[in-house]
Write an enzyme that holds these catalytic residues in place. Sequence first.
Site, PDB file in Angstrom:
ATOM      1  N   HIS A 186       0.799  -1.224   0.000  1.00 11.14           N
ATOM      2  CA  HIS A 186       0.000   0.000   0.000  1.00 11.14           C
ATOM      3  C   HIS A 186       0.827   1.266   0.000  1.00 11.14           C
ATOM      4  O   HIS A 186       0.522   2.222  -0.695  1.00 11.14           O
ATOM      5  CB  HIS A 186      -0.858   0.020   1.257  1.00 11.14           C
ATOM      6  CG  HIS A 186      -2.156  -0.579   1.002  1.00 11.14           C
ATOM      7  ND1 HIS A 186      -2.642  -1.619   1.727  1.00 11.14           N
ATOM      8  CD2 HIS A 186      -3.063  -0.305   0.066  1.00 11.14           C
ATOM      9  CE1 HIS A 186      -3.806  -1.957   1.245  1.00 11.14           C
ATOM     10  NE2 HIS A 186      -4.080  -1.174   0.235  1.00 11.14           N
ATOM     11  N   GLU A 428      -6.482 -12.730 -12.365  1.00 11.57           N
ATOM     12  CA  GLU A 428      -5.298 -12.635 -11.507  1.00 11.57           C
ATOM     13  C   GLU A 428      -4.978 -13.959 -10.834  1.00 11.57           C
ATOM     14  O   GLU A 428      -4.080 -14.041 -10.005  1.00 11.57           O
ATOM     15  CB  GLU A 428      -5.453 -11.505 -10.482  1.00 11.57           C
ATOM     16  CG  GLU A 428      -6.727 -11.537  -9.661  1.00 11.57           C
ATOM     17  CD  GLU A 428      -6.880 -10.320  -8.729  1.00 11.57           C
ATOM     18  OE1 GLU A 428      -5.916  -9.573  -8.545  1.00 11.57           O
ATOM     19  OE2 GLU A 428      -7.984 -10.152  -8.192  1.00 11.57           O
ATOM     20  N   ASP A 452      -1.129  -9.897  -8.681  1.00 15.61           N
ATOM     21  CA  ASP A 452      -1.485 -11.186  -8.087  1.00 15.61           C
ATOM     22  C   ASP A 452      -1.204 -12.351  -9.023  1.00 15.61           C
ATOM     23  O   ASP A 452      -0.825 -13.429  -8.568  1.00 15.61           O
ATOM     24  CB  ASP A 452      -2.956 -11.189  -7.661  1.00 15.61           C
ATOM     25  CG  ASP A 452      -3.137 -10.489  -6.326  1.00 15.61           C
ATOM     26  OD1 ASP A 452      -2.300 -10.718  -5.423  1.00 15.61           O
ATOM     27  OD2 ASP A 452      -4.084  -9.698  -6.181  1.00 15.61           O
ATOM     28  N   CYS A 499      -4.617  -4.035 -15.377  1.00 16.02           N
ATOM     29  CA  CYS A 499      -4.512  -2.973 -14.373  1.00 16.02           C
ATOM     30  C   CYS A 499      -3.440  -3.277 -13.337  1.00 16.02           C
ATOM     31  O   CYS A 499      -3.270  -2.546 -12.379  1.00 16.02           O
ATOM     32  CB  CYS A 499      -5.860  -2.717 -13.715  1.00 16.02           C
ATOM     33  SG  CYS A 499      -6.541  -4.181 -12.935  1.00 16.02           S
TER      34      CYS A 499
HETATM   35  C1  PEP Z   1      -3.406  -6.928  -9.276  1.00 13.93           C
HETATM   36  O1  PEP Z   1      -3.473  -7.893  -8.522  1.00 13.93           O
HETATM   37  O2  PEP Z   1      -2.652  -6.886 -10.268  1.00 13.93           O
HETATM   38  C2  PEP Z   1      -4.222  -5.729  -9.041  1.00 13.93           C
HETATM   39  C3  PEP Z   1      -4.314  -4.772  -9.930  1.00 13.93           C
HETATM   40  O3  PEP Z   1      -4.886  -5.585  -7.881  1.00 13.93           O
HETATM   41  P1  PEP Z   1      -4.242  -5.340  -6.430  1.00 13.93           P
HETATM   42  O4  PEP Z   1      -2.835  -4.839  -6.633  1.00 13.93           O
HETATM   43  O5  PEP Z   1      -5.117  -4.345  -5.772  1.00 13.93           O
HETATM   44  O6  PEP Z   1      -4.291  -6.698  -5.803  1.00 13.93           O
HETATM   45 MG    MG Z   2      -5.061  -8.211  -7.086  1.00 14.52          MG
END
Ligand code: PEP
Ligand code: MG
Length: 564
Positions: A186, A428, A452, A499
């Site tokens: 984070h 993911e 992920d 993303c």
């Molecule tokens: C990911 O897992 O690539 C993603 C975009 O979500 P987060 O980083 O919030 O798990």
């Molecule tokens: Mg994720």
Amino acid sequence: MKGIGTSPGIGIGKVFIYKTPDIKVIQRKIEDKEAEIKRLDKGILETSKEIDILHDLALKNMGKNEADIFTAHKMILEDPEFYLAVKEKINIDKINCEFAVKEVSETFISMFENIEDEYLKARAADIKDVTTRLLRVLLGIEADDLLSISEKSIIIAEDLTPSDTAQINKEMASGIVTEFGGRTSHTAIMARTMEIPAIAGVKDILKEVIHGDLMIIDGSNGEITINPTKDTIHMFENRIKESKEAKKKLQTLKGQETISKDGHKVELAGNIGTPKDIEKVLENDGEGVGLYRTEFLFMDRERIPTEEEQFQAYKIVAEKLDKRPLIIRTLDVGGDKEIPYLNLPKEMNPFLGYRAIRLCLDRKDIFRPQLRAILRASAYGNIKIMFPMISSIQEVREAKSAVEEIKEELRRENILFDESIEIGIMVEIPSVAIHSRIFAKEVDFFSIGTNDLVQYTLAVDRGNQNIANLYSHYHPAVLNLIRMTIENGHKEGIWVGMCGEAAGDEKLIPILLAMGLDEFSMSASSILKARYLIKNTSKKEVESKLDEILSLPTADDVERFISK
Ligand code: PEP
Ligand code: MG
């Protein structure tokens, strides 16, 4: 020294070591009880002013959710039960106010720590935070907090919580270096949003530096130079200048479409965590939002945000984007994203556990208000719904039928929403990538979450700095899953976006373009650079190299090949 570059850019500044102050409280007998209580009142007032400043700074830098932490802290400081207990101790035991505060706070803290309830347990940390601040003020110890930074500094800490990060004054922070954490933690995501260079996972950094050392960090490759020579400083200053100039040049790309040299058009979007982040996406000419991480809305607060609070947060962003798409991801809690008040059970493998869509399908009290809020907001813009952590078709069907139920409910209530709202899923988890042809028949779009996907494909915890060398989105197995997902999506006529952090990786962008990725969603600060790269890449040319790249044996081989 070297760590994991988590937020790009070069930072030069004095080392500012951030740790909680070492507070020693000695018991003293006092004569004048009235004077001691006056001292206590003065201390509380001063502490309260400090908290107000922190609140305003957090509001300015991060947004309302983060600022709310300090509202809660103020309530603890001004709690009459706490105040009366301290006063009584001063009056009866005839002791100094610091010692009375310490004794009373310890009783309160241990009382909360011993409660089973996770939410109340977490309050102990808040009480500790507030009373440490009060004791520091009463003892006249200078604030060693992030607020007091008054010259260009590199902040060094064991770790920073999101609330620590919220206090950082962007003007004064040239960089952040932590002993813990990784690229997708984070704090890293927040640092990128604030455009502060950052490096994580630098094991013994606190042993290597002292307050006031000069330091240069390069957030792109994780390199740290302590007390550099004049020549080195000069070299890095030049690089900062060059990158500022390059950034300026990129501004000319604003308002242009993102089309490759050979005429292939894609969409470039931004990732956001709070409604405030949309400003940066617009500033950088993002063509939409490819990921709104709604879990930030649920964090650093005392209870689940209401449907109305969520509706307002989603509506603001939708309106600001006007007709441009806004993909709202339903709550992705769990793993490293904790929400204490949900009282989730402690698990052996939190990343593989009861989280995200698994939790939402089970906890309708959380899922339904969020879906209602998203659907209601869909009347005000171009919103799409996305489900995280999907691993099976049943989950997709259940989640979609929950949306259908809410739609029906809203129709009955005569509340407007977008009847043809698109529904997509994060890809993911390897099971979805491998079986993507089948999943594609059930949804309107895919968004590949490489953060992920890498961790689950390679069985490497994304936040564990000890195995960070094994975590790479260049791994050929990951790249093959990405290509498979894009191809299968297209075969079934749906669009495929990404993303995860890989979407903004300059080295990978040409490869993803060649694979046919339709939408790239990244940190706002990477958008214009990505547009520049795509405009200067011929999709066809890279396509001809794809088979070779995807058959390379290791992640390092891939990285070397594409860096050429
Ligand atoms: C990911 O897992 O690539 C993603 C975009 O979500 P987060 O980083 O919030 O798990
Ligand atoms: Mg994720």
